[in-house]
Scaffold this motif. Structure first.
Motif, PDB file in Angstrom:
ATOM      1  N   ILE A   7      26.737  62.459 130.651  1.00 17.59           N
ATOM      2  CA  ILE A   7      28.061  61.873 130.508  1.00 17.59           C
ATOM      3  C   ILE A   7      28.474  61.844 129.044  1.00 17.59           C
ATOM      4  N   MET A   8      27.512  61.580 128.159  1.00 16.23           N
ATOM      5  CA  MET A   8      27.821  61.507 126.733  1.00 16.23           C
ATOM      6  C   MET A   8      27.904  62.901 126.129  1.00 16.23           C
ATOM      7  N   SER A   9      28.826  63.058 125.212  1.00 18.65           N
ATOM      8  CA  SER A   9      28.913  64.328 124.503  1.00 18.65           C
ATOM      9  C   SER A   9      27.752  64.442 123.526  1.00 18.65           C
ATOM     10  N   ASP A  10      27.419  65.657 123.160  1.00 22.47           N
ATOM     11  CA  ASP A  10      26.361  65.857 122.177  1.00 22.47           C
ATOM     12  C   ASP A  10      26.734  65.224 120.848  1.00 22.47           C
ATOM     13  N   ALA A  11      28.014  65.316 120.498  1.00 22.72           N
ATOM     14  CA  ALA A  11      28.462  64.726 119.226  1.00 22.72           C
ATOM     15  C   ALA A  11      28.194  63.224 119.193  1.00 22.72           C
ATOM     16  N   LEU A  12      28.457  62.535 120.295  1.00 25.23           N
ATOM     17  CA  LEU A  12      28.207  61.092 120.355  1.00 25.23           C
ATOM     18  C   LEU A  12      26.714  60.803 120.273  1.00 25.23           C
ATOM     19  N   LYS A  13      25.896  61.597 120.968  1.00 27.73           N
ATOM     20  CA  LYS A  13      24.451  61.400 120.918  1.00 27.73           C
ATOM     21  C   LYS A  13      23.939  61.524 119.486  1.00 27.73           C
ATOM     22  N   TYR A  14      24.396  62.542 118.785  1.00 31.69           N
ATOM     23  CA  TYR A  14      23.941  62.738 117.409  1.00 31.69           C
ATOM     24  C   TYR A  14      24.458  61.639 116.486  1.00 31.69           C
ATOM     25  N   GLU A  15      25.677  61.197 116.718  1.00 32.35           N
ATOM     26  CA  GLU A  15      26.229  60.104 115.913  1.00 32.35           C
ATOM     27  C   GLU A  15      25.396  58.829 116.088  1.00 32.35           C
ATOM     28  N   LEU A  16      25.049  58.513 117.321  1.00 30.01           N
ATOM     29  CA  LEU A  16      24.236  57.333 117.593  1.00 30.01           C
ATOM     30  C   LEU A  16      22.823  57.492 117.038  1.00 30.01           C
ATOM     31  N   ALA A  17      22.278  58.704 117.124  1.00 26.72           N
ATOM     32  CA  ALA A  17      20.942  58.954 116.574  1.00 26.72           C
ATOM     33  C   ALA A  17      20.935  58.727 115.067  1.00 26.72           C
TER      34      ALA A  17
END
Length: 58
Positions: A7-17
């Motif tokens: 559901i989450m975009s890769d961009a959001l995952k990397y931002e949160l990481a």
């Protein structure tokens, strides 16, 4: 059987990481090397992010 898309975009995952300090692990070794505690923290951060978006739309 095909794999589900997240559901989450890769961009959001990397931002949160990056926000949680595990981005370097993801870059070096991939998502599978992120400790489970940090994965839980990523999920919690994503929930906070989504809740914030919902509140802003009200």
């Amino acid at each position: 059987m095909s794999r589900r898309h997240g559901i989450m975009s890769d961009a959001l995952k990397y931002e949160l990481a990056k926000e949680l300090g595990v981005y370097d692990i993801v870059q070096r070794e991939g998502w599978g090397s992120v400790p489970s505690r940090d994965c839980g923290n990523l999920v919690a951060a994503a929930i906070r992010y989504a809740s914030k978006l919902v509140e802003e739309k009200r």
